[in-house]
Design an enzyme around this catalytic site. Structure first.
Site, PDB file in Angstrom:
ATOM      1  N   TYR A  68      23.874 -19.402 -37.151  1.00 17.78           N
ATOM      2  CA  TYR A  68      24.430 -18.183 -37.750  1.00 17.78           C
ATOM      3  C   TYR A  68      25.302 -18.497 -38.959  1.00 17.78           C
ATOM      4  CZ  TYR A  68      22.472 -14.991 -34.378  1.00 17.78           C
ATOM      5  OH  TYR A  68      21.569 -14.238 -33.663  1.00 17.78           O
ATOM      6  N   GLN A 106      19.154  -2.127 -39.362  1.00 19.22           N
ATOM      7  CA  GLN A 106      19.115  -3.156 -38.316  1.00 19.22           C
ATOM      8  C   GLN A 106      19.644  -4.471 -38.900  1.00 19.22           C
ATOM      9  OE1 GLN A 106      15.146  -2.821 -35.939  1.00 19.22           O
ATOM     10  NE2 GLN A 106      14.753  -2.106 -38.023  1.00 19.22           N
ATOM     11  N   HIS A 124      22.989  -3.417 -35.466  1.00 24.03           N
ATOM     12  CA  HIS A 124      23.026  -4.763 -34.884  1.00 24.03           C
ATOM     13  C   HIS A 124      24.209  -5.591 -35.365  1.00 24.03           C
ATOM     14  CE1 HIS A 124      18.393  -4.252 -34.405  1.00 24.03           C
ATOM     15  NE2 HIS A 124      19.062  -3.620 -33.466  1.00 24.03           N
ATOM     16  N   CYS A 153      39.340 -19.698 -32.356  1.00 21.56           N
ATOM     17  CA  CYS A 153      40.367 -18.692 -32.629  1.00 21.56           C
ATOM     18  C   CYS A 153      41.736 -19.342 -32.416  1.00 21.56           C
ATOM     19  CB  CYS A 153      40.159 -17.526 -31.664  1.00 21.56           C
ATOM     20  SG  CYS A 153      41.458 -16.294 -31.681  1.00 21.56           S
ATOM     21  N   CYS A 155      43.818 -18.420 -30.497  1.00 21.76           N
ATOM     22  CA  CYS A 155      44.131 -18.389 -29.052  1.00 21.76           C
ATOM     23  C   CYS A 155      43.364 -19.487 -28.323  1.00 21.76           C
ATOM     24  CB  CYS A 155      43.775 -17.012 -28.471  1.00 21.76           C
ATOM     25  SG  CYS A 155      41.998 -16.810 -28.124  1.00 21.76           S
ATOM     26  N   ASN A 218       6.178  -0.705 -46.363  1.00 21.33           N
ATOM     27  CA  ASN A 218       6.077  -2.053 -45.797  1.00 21.33           C
ATOM     28  C   ASN A 218       4.739  -2.633 -46.270  1.00 21.33           C
ATOM     29  OD1 ASN A 218       5.710  -4.317 -44.148  1.00 21.33           O
ATOM     30  ND2 ASN A 218       6.894  -3.406 -42.489  1.00 21.33           N
ATOM     31  N   ALA A 236       9.393  -2.793 -50.847  1.00 19.75           N
ATOM     32  CA  ALA A 236      10.406  -1.733 -50.994  1.00 19.75           C
ATOM     33  C   ALA A 236      11.051  -1.778 -52.377  1.00 19.75           C
ATOM     34  CB  ALA A 236      11.475  -1.904 -49.913  1.00 19.75           C
TER      35      ALA A 236
HETATM   36  C1  BV8 Z   1      19.177  -3.717 -25.551  1.00 23.61           C
HETATM   37  C2  BV8 Z   1      20.837  -9.403 -34.570  1.00 23.61           C
HETATM   38  C3  BV8 Z   1      19.949  -3.057 -23.407  1.00 23.61           C
HETATM   39  C4  BV8 Z   1      20.756 -10.863 -34.319  1.00 23.61           C
HETATM   40  C5  BV8 Z   1      18.835  -8.367 -33.589  1.00 23.61           C
HETATM   41  C6  BV8 Z   1      14.600  -7.731 -21.821  1.00 23.61           C
HETATM   42  C7  BV8 Z   1      15.970  -7.776 -21.600  1.00 23.61           C
HETATM   43  C8  BV8 Z   1      16.865  -6.996 -22.355  1.00 23.61           C
HETATM   44  C9  BV8 Z   1      16.375  -6.204 -23.363  1.00 23.61           C
HETATM   45  C10 BV8 Z   1      15.015  -6.207 -23.588  1.00 23.61           C
HETATM   46  C11 BV8 Z   1      14.124  -6.932 -22.832  1.00 23.61           C
HETATM   47  N1  BV8 Z   1      12.856  -6.686 -23.295  1.00 23.61           N
HETATM   48  C12 BV8 Z   1      12.937  -5.830 -24.322  1.00 23.61           C
HETATM   49  C13 BV8 Z   1      14.224  -5.534 -24.498  1.00 23.61           C
HETATM   50  C14 BV8 Z   1      14.782  -4.698 -25.501  1.00 23.61           C
HETATM   51  C15 BV8 Z   1      15.082  -5.605 -26.694  1.00 23.61           C
HETATM   52  C16 BV8 Z   1      13.841  -5.591 -27.569  1.00 23.61           C
HETATM   53  O1  BV8 Z   1      13.566  -4.587 -28.172  1.00 23.61           O
HETATM   54  N2  BV8 Z   1      13.111  -6.711 -27.597  1.00 23.61           N
HETATM   55  C17 BV8 Z   1      11.902  -6.747 -28.399  1.00 23.61           C
HETATM   56  C18 BV8 Z   1      11.739  -8.134 -29.002  1.00 23.61           C
HETATM   57  C19 BV8 Z   1      10.736  -6.353 -27.512  1.00 23.61           C
HETATM   58  N3  BV8 Z   1      16.219  -5.022 -27.342  1.00 23.61           N
HETATM   59  C20 BV8 Z   1      17.438  -5.469 -27.066  1.00 23.61           C
HETATM   60  O2  BV8 Z   1      17.682  -6.425 -26.348  1.00 23.61           O
HETATM   61  C21 BV8 Z   1      18.571  -4.666 -27.663  1.00 23.61           C
HETATM   62  N4  BV8 Z   1      19.528  -4.378 -26.648  1.00 23.61           N
HETATM   63  O3  BV8 Z   1      18.103  -3.253 -25.332  1.00 23.61           O
HETATM   64  O4  BV8 Z   1      20.214  -3.657 -24.672  1.00 23.61           O
HETATM   65  C22 BV8 Z   1      21.260  -2.955 -22.762  1.00 23.61           C
HETATM   66  C23 BV8 Z   1      21.807  -1.679 -22.556  1.00 23.61           C
HETATM   67  C24 BV8 Z   1      23.023  -1.594 -21.907  1.00 23.61           C
HETATM   68  C25 BV8 Z   1      23.694  -2.745 -21.514  1.00 23.61           C
HETATM   69  C26 BV8 Z   1      23.158  -4.005 -21.767  1.00 23.61           C
HETATM   70  C27 BV8 Z   1      21.924  -4.119 -22.393  1.00 23.61           C
HETATM   71  C28 BV8 Z   1      19.266  -5.469 -28.735  1.00 23.61           C
HETATM   72  C29 BV8 Z   1      18.338  -5.647 -29.905  1.00 23.61           C
HETATM   73  C30 BV8 Z   1      19.107  -6.272 -31.078  1.00 23.61           C
HETATM   74  C31 BV8 Z   1      18.743  -7.729 -31.228  1.00 23.61           C
HETATM   75  N5  BV8 Z   1      19.395  -8.283 -32.417  1.00 23.61           N
HETATM   76  N6  BV8 Z   1      19.489  -8.856 -34.654  1.00 23.61           N
HETATM   77  C32 BV8 Z   1      20.175 -11.619 -35.484  1.00 23.61           C
HETATM   78  O5  BV8 Z   1      19.809 -10.998 -36.516  1.00 23.61           O
HETATM   79  O6  BV8 Z   1      20.111 -12.845 -35.351  1.00 23.61           O
HETATM   80  S1  BV8 Z   1      17.289  -7.740 -33.801  1.00 23.61           S
HETATM   81  C33 BV8 Z   1      16.418  -8.530 -35.038  1.00 23.61           C
HETATM   82  O7  BV8 Z   1      15.166  -7.856 -35.126  1.00 23.61           O
HETATM   83  C34 BV8 Z   1      17.008  -8.391 -36.432  1.00 23.61           C
HETATM   84  O8  BV8 Z   1      18.277  -7.839 -36.476  1.00 23.61           O
HETATM   85  C35 BV8 Z   1      16.104  -7.396 -37.107  1.00 23.61           C
HETATM   86  O9  BV8 Z   1      16.817  -6.467 -37.806  1.00 23.61           O
HETATM   87  C36 BV8 Z   1      15.442  -6.761 -35.955  1.00 23.61           C
HETATM   88  C37 BV8 Z   1      14.186  -6.047 -36.247  1.00 23.61           C
HETATM   89  O10 BV8 Z   1      13.393  -6.888 -37.006  1.00 23.61           O
HETATM   90  P1  BV8 Z   1      13.000  -6.375 -38.496  1.00 23.61           P
HETATM   91  O11 BV8 Z   1      14.231  -5.951 -39.198  1.00 23.61           O
HETATM   92  O12 BV8 Z   1      11.924  -5.388 -38.370  1.00 23.61           O
HETATM   93  O13 BV8 Z   1      12.545  -7.720 -39.150  1.00 23.61           O
HETATM   94  P2  BV8 Z   1      11.120  -8.412 -38.984  1.00 23.61           P
HETATM   95  O14 BV8 Z   1      11.268  -9.787 -39.534  1.00 23.61           O
HETATM   96  O15 BV8 Z   1      10.610  -8.225 -37.598  1.00 23.61           O
HETATM   97  O16 BV8 Z   1      10.169  -7.538 -39.924  1.00 23.61           O
HETATM   98  C38 BV8 Z   1      10.413  -7.466 -41.319  1.00 23.61           C
HETATM   99  C39 BV8 Z   1       9.404  -6.511 -41.883  1.00 23.61           C
HETATM  100  O17 BV8 Z   1       9.631  -6.407 -43.291  1.00 23.61           O
HETATM  101  C40 BV8 Z   1       7.956  -6.964 -41.710  1.00 23.61           C
HETATM  102  O18 BV8 Z   1       7.200  -5.889 -41.165  1.00 23.61           O
HETATM  103  C41 BV8 Z   1       7.497  -7.272 -43.143  1.00 23.61           C
HETATM  104  O19 BV8 Z   1       6.135  -6.922 -43.352  1.00 23.61           O
HETATM  105  C42 BV8 Z   1       8.385  -6.372 -43.942  1.00 23.61           C
HETATM  106  N7  BV8 Z   1       8.620  -6.804 -45.326  1.00 23.61           N
HETATM  107  C43 BV8 Z   1       8.630  -8.063 -45.821  1.00 23.61           C
HETATM  108  N8  BV8 Z   1       8.905  -8.012 -47.156  1.00 23.61           N
HETATM  109  C44 BV8 Z   1       9.091  -6.700 -47.468  1.00 23.61           C
HETATM  110  C45 BV8 Z   1       8.908  -5.927 -46.313  1.00 23.61           C
HETATM  111  N9  BV8 Z   1       9.025  -4.587 -46.303  1.00 23.61           N
HETATM  112  C46 BV8 Z   1       9.308  -3.982 -47.483  1.00 23.61           C
HETATM  113  N10 BV8 Z   1       9.508  -4.652 -48.646  1.00 23.61           N
HETATM  114  C47 BV8 Z   1       9.398  -5.998 -48.674  1.00 23.61           C
HETATM  115  N11 BV8 Z   1       9.578  -6.669 -49.824  1.00 23.61           N
HETATM  116 ZN    ZN Z   2      41.134 -15.386 -29.639  1.00 26.78          ZN
END
Ligand code: BV8
Ligand code: ZN
Length: 252
Positions: A68, A106, A124, A153, A155, A218, A236
């Site tokens: 990170y 996101q 996120h 930290c 702490c 996209n 975009a």
């Molecule tokens: C939740 C931060 C519940 C970190 C991110 C099992 C257990 C628990 C949860 C789950 C599970 N199974 C499924 C889930 C739900 C899970 C989920 O959805 N999983 C998926 C993989 C199936 N979700 C979660 O866990 C969420 N929390 O459900 O909590 C809960 C409720 C109560 C109490 C406790 C728990 C949390 C999800 C957040 C995860 N963190 N990011 C980090 O960044 O390191 S998500 C991560 O993916 C990124 O942040 C990103 O934003 C996000 C989505 O990806 P995209 O932004 O779409 O990026 P990607 O690379 O995929 O695609 C880019 C696109 O751009 C492509 O399509 C490409 O073609 C296009 N592109 C490229 N160039 C261009 C373009 N478009 C336009 N112009 C261009 N030039």
């Molecule tokens: Zn602290």
């Protein structure tokens, strides 16, 4: 110059409320690898979804903190691109015409804010904000790479990026505001997201089932493409400036 479908232009010009959901693709032209492309060099052997979890941080806090912090330091050299600037301009135009535009992202890079968008809903979290795992103190980190990983930290607690990991709940106010704005909006724009991560990916369905028309921008075909009234397979950074320019030219 991208050609803008006339019915899309008319919809943008008359919509009382627009919701824009952005993903990593909107920052791609700023030089930030998309989430699923983020793994190169040292990280090529990892799957991002395996590192972006509390379990990974508990298992190897040094590795996750390094990943990170490296992304944070790379981000410091990136600037908003024309897609970010066009969305900031669209938000101003909507406001000037007494209409609402809700920008939901996101992304964790804060480039929308740097481009001049305000009231951005960050689903996120933010890569620049780091939080103590013991006392919860948060700080905005703009300096060079941390010397120790994870950074400590005052702490004594280990500090982590204030992002939402897989399996963690999104900030309640952020997802609630995004869902409320999506219900009943007239136009939903899905920009640069693969639409695979929930609950963010559910917003498009909330909008569509309550009458919104949908624009997707996209270069790739995604799950949103079949749901879109306009599926624009262009970067975009090319399409959005053209859309906003034509909107301004035709504005009454
Ligand atoms: C939740 C931060 C519940 C970190 C991110 C099992 C257990 C628990 C949860 C789950 C599970 N199974 C499924 C889930 C739900 C899970 C989920 O959805 N999983 C998926 C993989 C199936 N979700 C979660 O866990 C969420 N929390 O459900 O909590 C809960 C409720 C109560 C109490 C406790 C728990 C949390 C999800 C957040 C995860 N963190 N990011 C980090 O960044 O390191 S998500 C991560 O993916 C990124 O942040 C990103 O934003 C996000 C989505 O990806 P995209 O932004 O779409 O990026 P990607 O690379 O995929 O695609 C880019 C696109 O751009 C492509 O399509 C490409 O073609 C296009 N592109 C490229 N160039 C261009 C373009 N478009 C336009 N112009 C261009 N030039
Ligand atoms: Zn602290």
């Amino acid at each position: 110059m991208s050609s803008i479908p006339s019915d899309l232009l008319q919809t943008v010009r008359t919509a009382s409320s627009i919701v824009v959901l952005t993903g990593a693709g909107v920052s791609a032209e700023s030089g930030i690898p998309t989430f699923r492309d983020a793994m190169d060099g040292l990280w090529a052997r990892f799957n991002p979804e395996d590192l972006a979890t509390p379990e990974a941080f508990a298992r190897d806090p040094q590795l996750v903190s390094q990943w990170y912090d490296e992304r944070r330091c790379k981000l410091a050299m990136c600037k908003p691109n024309p897609a970010h600037l066009a969305l900031a301009q669209l938000q101003r135009w909507m406001r000037e015409h007494d209409r609402s535009m809700t920008l939901v992202t996101q992304n964790i890079d804060r480039l929308h804010q740097e481009a001049g968008s305000d009231d951005v809903i960050e689903l996120h979290g933010s890569l620049r904000v780091w939080r103590c795992t013991r006392c919860e103190k948060e700080t905005d980190e703009r300096g060079p790479a941390f010397e120790t990983h994870p950074p400590r930290c005052s702490c004594g607690g280990a500090r982590r990026p204030s992002v939402v990991w897989f399996g963690e709940a999104l900030p309640a106010d952020a997802i609630t505001r995004a869902q409320r704005a999506s219900v009943g909006c007239r136009l939903f724009m899905s920009i640069g997201t693969s639409g695979v991560v929930y609950p963010a990916a559910g917003l498009i369905d909330l909008a569509r089932t309550t009458g919104a028309r949908v624009l997707e921008v996209n270069p790739a075909v995604t799950t949103a493409s079949a749901k879109a009234d306009w599926a624009i397979h262009e970067p975009a950074g090319a399409f959005l400036p053209a859309l906003v320019q034509q909107l301004m030219e035709q504005a009454v």
